[in-house]
Write a protein that holds these residues in place. Sequence first.
Motif, PDB file in Angstrom:
ATOM      1  N   GLU A 151       0.846  -1.189   0.000  1.00 19.01           N
ATOM      2  CA  GLU A 151       0.000   0.000   0.000  1.00 19.01           C
ATOM      3  C   GLU A 151       0.880   1.236   0.000  1.00 19.01           C
ATOM      4  O   GLU A 151       1.836   1.326   0.771  1.00 19.01           O
ATOM      5  N   VAL A 201      -3.485   3.533  -2.038  1.00 22.69           N
ATOM      6  CA  VAL A 201      -3.820   2.531  -3.045  1.00 22.69           C
ATOM      7  C   VAL A 201      -2.932   1.313  -2.845  1.00 22.69           C
ATOM      8  O   VAL A 201      -1.854   1.403  -2.263  1.00 22.69           O
ATOM      9  N   ASN A 202      -3.415   0.176  -3.342  1.00 28.35           N
ATOM     10  CA  ASN A 202      -2.569  -1.015  -3.297  1.00 28.35           C
ATOM     11  C   ASN A 202      -1.950  -1.248  -4.670  1.00 28.35           C
ATOM     12  O   ASN A 202      -2.176  -0.474  -5.602  1.00 28.35           O
ATOM     13  N   ARG A 233      -2.634  -3.176  -6.900  1.00 32.23           N
ATOM     14  CA  ARG A 233      -3.605  -3.467  -7.960  1.00 32.23           C
ATOM     15  C   ARG A 233      -4.337  -2.186  -8.373  1.00 32.23           C
ATOM     16  O   ARG A 233      -5.340  -2.248  -9.047  1.00 32.23           O
ATOM     17  N   HIS A 234      -3.821  -1.044  -7.925  1.00 29.05           N
ATOM     18  CA  HIS A 234      -4.398   0.273  -8.230  1.00 29.05           C
ATOM     19  C   HIS A 234      -5.793   0.447  -7.633  1.00 29.05           C
ATOM     20  O   HIS A 234      -6.581   1.241  -8.124  1.00 29.05           O
ATOM     21  N   GLU A 235      -6.087  -0.279  -6.571  1.00 26.39           N
ATOM     22  CA  GLU A 235      -7.368  -0.136  -5.880  1.00 26.39           C
ATOM     23  C   GLU A 235      -7.220   0.905  -4.774  1.00 26.39           C
ATOM     24  O   GLU A 235      -6.281   0.835  -3.977  1.00 26.39           O
ATOM     25  N   LYS A 258      -7.781   2.260  -1.371  1.00 26.58           N
ATOM     26  CA  LYS A 258      -8.127   1.629  -0.098  1.00 26.58           C
ATOM     27  C   LYS A 258      -8.634   2.636   0.928  1.00 26.58           C
ATOM     28  O   LYS A 258      -9.436   2.305   1.772  1.00 26.58           O
ATOM     29  N   ASN A 280      -0.806   6.275  -7.779  1.00 30.34           N
ATOM     30  CA  ASN A 280      -0.598   5.345  -8.891  1.00 30.34           C
ATOM     31  C   ASN A 280       0.808   5.469  -9.469  1.00 30.34           C
ATOM     32  O   ASN A 280       1.401   4.467  -9.882  1.00 30.34           O
TER      33      ASN A 280
END
Length: 85
Positions: A29, A43-44, A46-48, A50, A78
């Motif tokens: 993260e 973000v993690n 995986r570009h999610e 959080k 990102n």
Amino acid sequence: MADLTKLMKQAQEMQSKMQLLQKEIANKELVGEAGGGLVKVTVNGRHEVKKIEVDPSVWAEAQEVILDLVIAAINKANLEIEKFS
């Protein structure tokens, strides 16, 4: 023939290492900040997204400014992920 077998084994080992690295990156993260830290987005790999944190002082600003800061923070987070790819 022994060289080919050795080369295949090295390729398999490298593939296993790459898969492990990809899993580590996916779970990592990172935080992007905008507005001097007034907006933070986590973000993690995986570009999610959080988590989004907005300093309370920002809420008094116009909604457009807040949204621009959130977008900037996401983009910076990102970019941090790309450093590991």
